[in-house]
Design an enzyme around this catalytic site. Structure first.
Site, PDB file in Angstrom:
ATOM      1  NE  ARG A  77      -2.137  -1.269   3.667  1.00 20.00           N
ATOM      2  CZ  ARG A  77      -1.650  -0.414   4.549  1.00 20.00           C
ATOM      3  NH1 ARG A  77      -1.828   0.892   4.369  1.00 20.00           N
ATOM      4  NH2 ARG A  77      -0.986  -0.820   5.599  1.00 20.00           N
ATOM      5  CG  ASP A  89      -7.766  -8.000   5.896  1.00 23.82           C
ATOM      6  OD1 ASP A  89      -7.022  -7.881   6.888  1.00 23.82           O
ATOM      7  OD2 ASP A  89      -7.753  -7.205   4.947  1.00 23.82           O
ATOM      8  NE  ARG A 138      -0.345  -9.236   1.393  1.00 19.45           N
ATOM      9  CZ  ARG A 138      -0.960  -9.065   2.553  1.00 19.45           C
ATOM     10  NH1 ARG A 138      -2.081  -9.719   2.815  1.00 19.45           N
ATOM     11  NH2 ARG A 138      -0.459  -8.259   3.459  1.00 19.45           N
ATOM     12  CG  HIS A 196      -7.254  -4.500   9.954  1.00 11.75           C
ATOM     13  ND1 HIS A 196      -5.925  -4.193  10.138  1.00 11.75           N
ATOM     14  CD2 HIS A 196      -7.314  -5.159   8.777  1.00 11.75           C
ATOM     15  CE1 HIS A 196      -5.215  -4.651   9.128  1.00 11.75           C
ATOM     16  NE2 HIS A 196      -6.042  -5.237   8.280  1.00 11.75           N
TER      17      HIS A 196
END
Length: 530
Positions: free
Chosen positions: A41, A238, A304, A201
């Protein structure tokens, strides 16, 4: 005007991605793609438009502001760039699985694999729902777009701009697909608290007796790994909401770290890497045999895998579960000070939730190359548009209402700090978690940690007792004490900004500097403190 390919399924999107040169199929069928320099990110490139809607509702100490004028220019140029495309992809999706608390989102992308990614990660409507789907929010993702800081008010050529008033999110200059899913998470973090729904989260799963557990933690602390337990039913890995009646997944897929993935340690996740429909980002592949090498980090430490939640055999068909019986806060302690598990009072739980102590793990953000200690409030500060006290008070309210058991679990280092100690063995973590979740750990004998004041088990079946007391794992105990003092000071300094927003009981849950912190107090177990 682009030709829009709307709501394509897995096969059509994979076909598009391969034919357009966006990715390659690996052995056993997953789509393998590369994200270039953006392998995580771009947290510093995210902005929220500051206007009458957001002036008093956004936590501006944590969120960068963009003026309405800059956003107007950005929107104009974004739409012009989109208009120039021959083809674009659109997906109509839900953020949130509980019908009364979900948001309808249309995601427009220039890349087929991005469309497949977001279709995988969000909740997919039924065909009859698509027929009458009207989006509440729109996301436009154009990796080829280059922002102009002078014209658009951005920091670099990369930009993530959120406009709550116009219900529009613009993402440009990055191939990292995780920006899209986290944008929806930030959206729900803004919308749900006024409805008294707690956005989290966290990962979540359900035990054989219908007992839900949630696992808070930043990326890399073990949320996905620990929730993918063959003995428990997976709700999600998540992002979740906690309503009066349920814990519900915000998403319809999982986004797991793949680096050094092993079939032995994580069989459920490993199996997804051998499925058609999985998207693998920055996983190294042999160009001839198409075999994957999960140990090769040359493309990214943050490789990922995105896969539909139904690829996990024991997933929840409803994408929901009962309200939690256990709350677990995961921290990757780079100092090697915290025990592998500790029992928290509700006040301690709120203190550690607001603190959000962990280590940023290499690769999850641009510029992070090795673990570094950090405090990310609510275990997700980058995604929290409102003040942390909003989420902290919601959590405390939920814990008290449900008489929830709270645990702090260190998945970080033991026997020394990062560089000298070792990573906490996953088998130890799983054994301790299983004991906490099945209720047997509550009957153990506990000691009072002299630094943090929480309860730590003295012995647990199947776990070497030494590892339960981190001081004993260090070859040099005075060095452990020095590290503990340093960590306590960091906690104290970080929490100063929250002290006026919490009750005295939460302030009293803070760790204390104790120069005589070598002899632990041992007490009988038998239940979670009130």
């Amino acid at each position: 005007m682009p030709h829009y390919l709307k709501n394509l399924g897995i096969s059509a999107l994979v076909e598009q991605a391969v034919s357009r040169g966006e990715g390659l199929l690996a052995e056993h069928g997953p789509l393998v793609v590369k994200t270039g320099k953006h392998t995580g990110r771009s947290a510093k490139d995210k902005f929220i438009v500051r206007d009458s809607e957001t002036e008093s509702t956004i936590w501006w100490d944590n969120n960068a502001a963009m003026s309405p004028e800059h956003f107007a220019a950005l929107k104009q140029d974004f739409l012009a760039a989109l208009e120039a495309k021959e083809t674009a992809f659109a997906q109509d999706l839900y953020g949130g699985s509980q019908p009364e608390h979900r948001v309808r989102v249309r995601v427009i992308t220039e890349l087929a694999w991005h469309s497949l990614f977001i279709r995988t990660l969000l909740v997919r409507p039924e065909p009859d729902e698509l027929a009458s789907f009207e989006p509440e929010y729109t996301i436009i993702d154009l990796p080829s777009f280059r922002a102009d800081p002078a014209r658009h008010g951005s920091r670099t050529e990369t930009v993530i701009a959120v406009n709550f008033s116009e219900r529009l999110i613009l993402i440009g200059g990055t191939l990292y697909a995780g920006e899209m899913k986290k944008s929806v998470f930030g959206l729900l973090n803004y919308l749900l608290p006024p409805r008294r729904v707690m956005p989290m989260h966290c990962s979540a799963n359900i035990g054989p007796h219908g007992d839900t557990a949630v696992f808070f933690g930043l990326s890399g602390t073990g949320k996905t790994t620990l929730s993918a337990d063959s003995s428990r039913t997976l709700i999600g890995d998540d992002e979740h909401g906690w309503s009066d009646t349920a814990v519900f997944n915000f998403e319809g897929g999982c986004y797991a770290k793949m680096i050094r993935l092993s079939e032995e340690a994580e069989p459920e996740i490993y199996a997804t890497s051998r499925r058609f429909g999985t998207v693998l980002e920055n996983v190294v592949m042999d160009p001839v045999t198409r075999r994957l090498d999960f140990d090769d980090a040359s493309l990214a430490e943050n490789s990922r895998g995105a896969y539909p939640i139904e690829f996990i055999p024991n997933h929840s068909k409803e994408n929901m579960g009962p309200v939690p019986r256990n709350v677990v806060m995961l921290t990757a302690d780079a100092f090697g000070v915290l025990p592998p598990i500790a029992r928290l009072t509700p006040e301690q739980a709120m203190y550690h939730f607001l603190s959000g102590y962990t280590a940023k793990v290499a690769g999850t953000e641009i510029g992070v190359t090795e673990p570094e200690a950090t405090f990310s409030t609510c275990f997700g500060a980058p995604f929290m548009p409102r003040h942390p006290s909003v989420y902290g008070n919601l959590l405390k309210e939920r814990i008290a209402k449900g008489q929830v058991n709270c645990w702090l679990v260190n998945t970080g280092w033991t026997g020394g700090q990062y560089g000298t100690g070792r990573r906490m063995p996953i088998k130890v973590t799983r054994t301790l978690l299983n004991a906490a979740l099945d209720g047997s750990l509550a009957n153990s004998t506990f000691r009072k940690d002299p630094w943090f004041g929480f309860d730590v088990p003295v012995s647990v079946a199947g776990v070497e007792s030494t590892i339960l007391n981190p001081r004993e794992t260090w070859p040099d105990t005075p060095s452990y004490d020095d590290a503990a003092r340093k960590l306590v000071r960091l906690f104290t300094a970080n929490f100063a900004k929250f002290e006026t927003h919490v009750e005295q009981g939460v302030r009293d849950a803070a760790p204390r500097l104790d120069e005589t912190a070598s002899a632990p107090n041992v007490s009988a177990g038998g239940g979670v403190p009130a």
